[in-house]
Scaffold this motif. Structure first.
Motif, short mmCIF file in Angstrom:
data_model
loop_
_atom_site.label_atom_id
_atom_site.label_comp_id
_atom_site.label_asym_id
_atom_site.label_seq_id
_atom_site.Cartn_x
_atom_site.Cartn_y
_atom_site.Cartn_z
N ALA A 1 -29.23 66.31 151.49
CA ALA A 1 -29.81 67.57 151.00
C ALA A 1 -31.09 67.89 151.77
N PRO A 2 -31.31 69.15 152.13
CA PRO A 2 -32.46 69.50 152.97
C PRO A 2 -33.80 69.36 152.25
N TRP A 3 -33.80 69.19 150.94
CA TRP A 3 -35.07 68.97 150.22
C TRP A 3 -35.44 67.48 150.16
N ILE A 4 -34.63 66.63 150.84
CA ILE A 4 -34.89 65.19 150.94
C ILE A 4 -35.14 64.84 152.40
N LEU A 5 -36.09 63.94 152.66
CA LEU A 5 -36.26 63.40 154.02
C LEU A 5 -35.27 62.25 154.18
N THR A 6 -34.30 62.43 155.07
CA THR A 6 -33.23 61.45 155.28
C THR A 6 -33.60 60.57 156.48
N VAL A 7 -33.76 59.26 156.23
CA VAL A 7 -34.38 58.37 157.20
C VAL A 7 -33.40 57.34 157.75
N GLY A 8 -33.26 57.31 159.08
CA GLY A 8 -32.50 56.28 159.77
C GLY A 8 -33.44 55.17 160.24
N ALA A 9 -32.87 54.10 160.79
CA ALA A 9 -33.65 52.91 161.15
C ALA A 9 -33.71 52.72 162.66
N SER A 10 -34.89 52.31 163.13
CA SER A 10 -35.10 51.99 164.54
C SER A 10 -35.74 50.62 164.65
N ALA B 1 -21.78 67.14 154.10
CA ALA B 1 -22.11 68.06 153.02
C ALA B 1 -22.66 69.38 153.55
N SER B 2 -23.34 69.34 154.69
CA SER B 2 -23.94 70.55 155.26
C SER B 2 -23.96 70.43 156.78
N PRO B 3 -22.85 70.76 157.46
CA PRO B 3 -22.76 70.56 158.91
C PRO B 3 -23.82 71.30 159.72
N GLY B 4 -24.38 72.37 159.18
CA GLY B 4 -25.39 73.12 159.90
C GLY B 4 -26.76 72.49 159.84
N SER B 5 -26.90 71.43 159.06
CA SER B 5 -28.16 70.71 158.97
C SER B 5 -28.08 69.47 159.83
N LEU B 6 -29.01 69.33 160.78
CA LEU B 6 -28.99 68.19 161.69
C LEU B 6 -29.47 66.95 160.94
N GLU B 7 -28.62 65.97 160.81
CA GLU B 7 -28.97 64.74 160.10
C GLU B 7 -28.66 63.53 160.98
N PRO B 8 -29.42 62.43 160.84
CA PRO B 8 -30.53 62.26 159.91
C PRO B 8 -31.72 63.13 160.29
N ASP B 9 -32.71 63.18 159.41
CA ASP B 9 -33.91 63.95 159.74
C ASP B 9 -34.76 63.23 160.78
N ILE B 10 -34.85 61.91 160.67
CA ILE B 10 -35.81 61.16 161.46
C ILE B 10 -35.44 59.69 161.45
N ILE B 11 -36.02 58.91 162.37
CA ILE B 11 -35.87 57.46 162.33
C ILE B 11 -37.26 56.83 162.28
N GLY B 12 -37.31 55.63 161.69
CA GLY B 12 -38.55 54.88 161.60
C GLY B 12 -38.24 53.39 161.58
N ALA B 13 -39.29 52.58 161.61
CA ALA B 13 -39.14 51.13 161.73
C ALA B 13 -38.29 50.56 160.60
N GLY B 14 -37.19 49.91 160.97
CA GLY B 14 -36.31 49.34 159.96
C GLY B 14 -35.61 48.08 160.39
N VAL B 15 -36.02 47.49 161.51
CA VAL B 15 -35.38 46.28 162.03
C VAL B 15 -36.39 45.15 162.09
#
Length: 403
Positions: free
Chosen positions: A94-103, A193-207
């Motif tokens: 959902a675009p009202w959530i920050l969706t976070v991947g891991a780097s 759920a929303s192909p027009g929204s580029l996801e994930p939003d961002i990546i941050g330290a997760g390893v």
């Protein structure tokens, strides 16, 4: 490996934790109850290291709860999940959530295995007492170490499966052990759920993140052989890093909305590593936008982003109308009566969002497409090696808006 004192991203923040796992697992009822309690307690940031399968927003408890939460000015950060590297494997879109991947981080935690006699490794598991045991990676890494220790093994070497790539995770071991390779787990877009929204939003330290742990993991390290610390990896680690950054921004800019904080984080990211080269994936090749989203977070830049893409909660209603949700489906998310015909609908790309994705049916030979007053310039190598999408940058071509 590192000097100094271990601390969180926002060390002066007060942390409240809410239990969402019960005897029957982690249900939407538990999650929503915890979110409601957090709102009543007056929290500023909600960090949810939870992920599952992609569902429409009205069928996903976190999306519904988060919509109510952001209307009260509370920022919500969620994990993408650990189902990578497959595409369309993330959740919490959902675009009202920050969706976070891991780097990964700019620190190497290394263990070196020295086999002095250059002997052969026995592939059997019959008698391993006093021997070094070679195990395949994948899931259940901790259980494998425990079993090797139970069988009397002296140490273990854990190697990746071929599909896991070159990333290395640090784990706390119950015996001397080392990895050779491990999997790149961060879930990927695009959004179902929303192909027009580029996801994930961002990546941050997760390893390989040093983290406190509720119980001892049998670290025999004097003077505290039962220290309650662990080395953990996952988007459950990257999500709280971004939540901490959001807390710092909230403290620095108390008037910013959740959407403004999200915009500041996403528009100030890094797309290259510290050496100035592209971020790579588990194959050691340059990664793509469905792995990184806007890029890797840069907290210092986020504090002074310049341009802000702000979004009012009501804007998400016209956005959901553009997804062809019914009045009832939108009402489930918003908890308010909605008349589709009166509020109107907008395409996904027209939401005032920091990033977007456009689906076209252009020729494979075309390297640029025109959209109103901007031109899309594809990066070199786009649509090669079986990649079915382009990534690049936008350039103004309007007479009124100079590049």
């Amino acid at each position: 490996m590192a000097n100094g004192t271990a601390a969180g991203v926002a060390p002066y923040a007060h942390v409240a934790m809410y239990k969402v796992y019960g005897e029957e697992g982690c249900s939407d009822a538990y999650i929503l109850a915890a979110m409601d309690t957090a709102v009543k307690d007056g929290v500023d940031i909600l960090s949810l290291s939870l992920a599952g399968t992609s569902f429409p927003f009205y069928n996903e408890g976190i999306d519904v709860g988060a919509f109510t939460t952001i209307q009260k000015g509370i920022f919500v950060s969620c994990s993408t999940g650990n189902s990578g590297p497959d595409y369309e494997s993330l959740s919490n879109e959902a675009p009202w959530i920050l969706t976070v991947g891991a780097s990964t981080i700019d620190r190497s935690i290394r263990a070196t295995a020295l086999i002095r006699n250059h002997g052969e490794l026995d592939a059997s598991f019959g008698n391993v007492k006093g021997k070094i045991v070679l195990c395949e990676g994948g899931r259940g890494r901790v259980a494998k170490r425990v079993e090797v220790k139970r069988a009397g093994g002296a140490a273990m070497i854990l190697v990746n499966l071929e599909a896991d790539g070159y990333n290395v995770l640090a784990d706390v071991h119950v015996l001397p052990a080392t990895h050779l390779l491990v999997s790149f787990f961060s879930s990927r877009g695009s959004s179902i759920a929303s192909p027009g929204s580029l996801e994930p939003d961002i990546i941050g330290a997760g390893v390989s993140i040093l983290t406190v742990w509720p119980v001892s993991v049998d670290i025999a390290t004097p003077p505290n052989p039962k220290a309650t610390f662990n080395m953990a990896s996952g988007t459950s680690m990257s999500c709280p890093h971004l939540s901490g950054i959001a807390a710092l921004l909230k403290g620095s800019h108390p008037d910013w909305s959740p959407a403004a904080i999200k915009s500041a984080i996403m528009t100030t990211t890094e797309v290259n590593n510290l050496g100035g080269k592209p971020i790579v994936d588990e194959t050691l090749k340059p990664t793509d936008i469905f792995a990184t989203g806007a890029g890797h977070v840069n907290p210092s830049k986020a504090n002074d982003p310049g341009l802000i893409y702000d979004i009012k909660p009501t804007d998400y209603i016209t956005y959901m109308c553009g997804l062809n949700y019914t009045n009832k489906q939108i009402q489930i998310v918003t908890q308010q009566t909605v008349n589709y015909s009166k509020v109107g609908a907008i395409p996904e790309a027209q939401l005032n969002y920091p990033s977007f994705s456009i689906i076209t049916r252009s020729s494979n030979e075309s390297k640029s497409q025109h959209y109103t007053s901007v031109e899309f310039i594809a990066q070199d190598g786009a649509r090669k090696d079986g990649i079915l999408f382009d990534q690049g940058y936008l350039r103004w071509v309007s007479d009124q808006h100079v590049e």
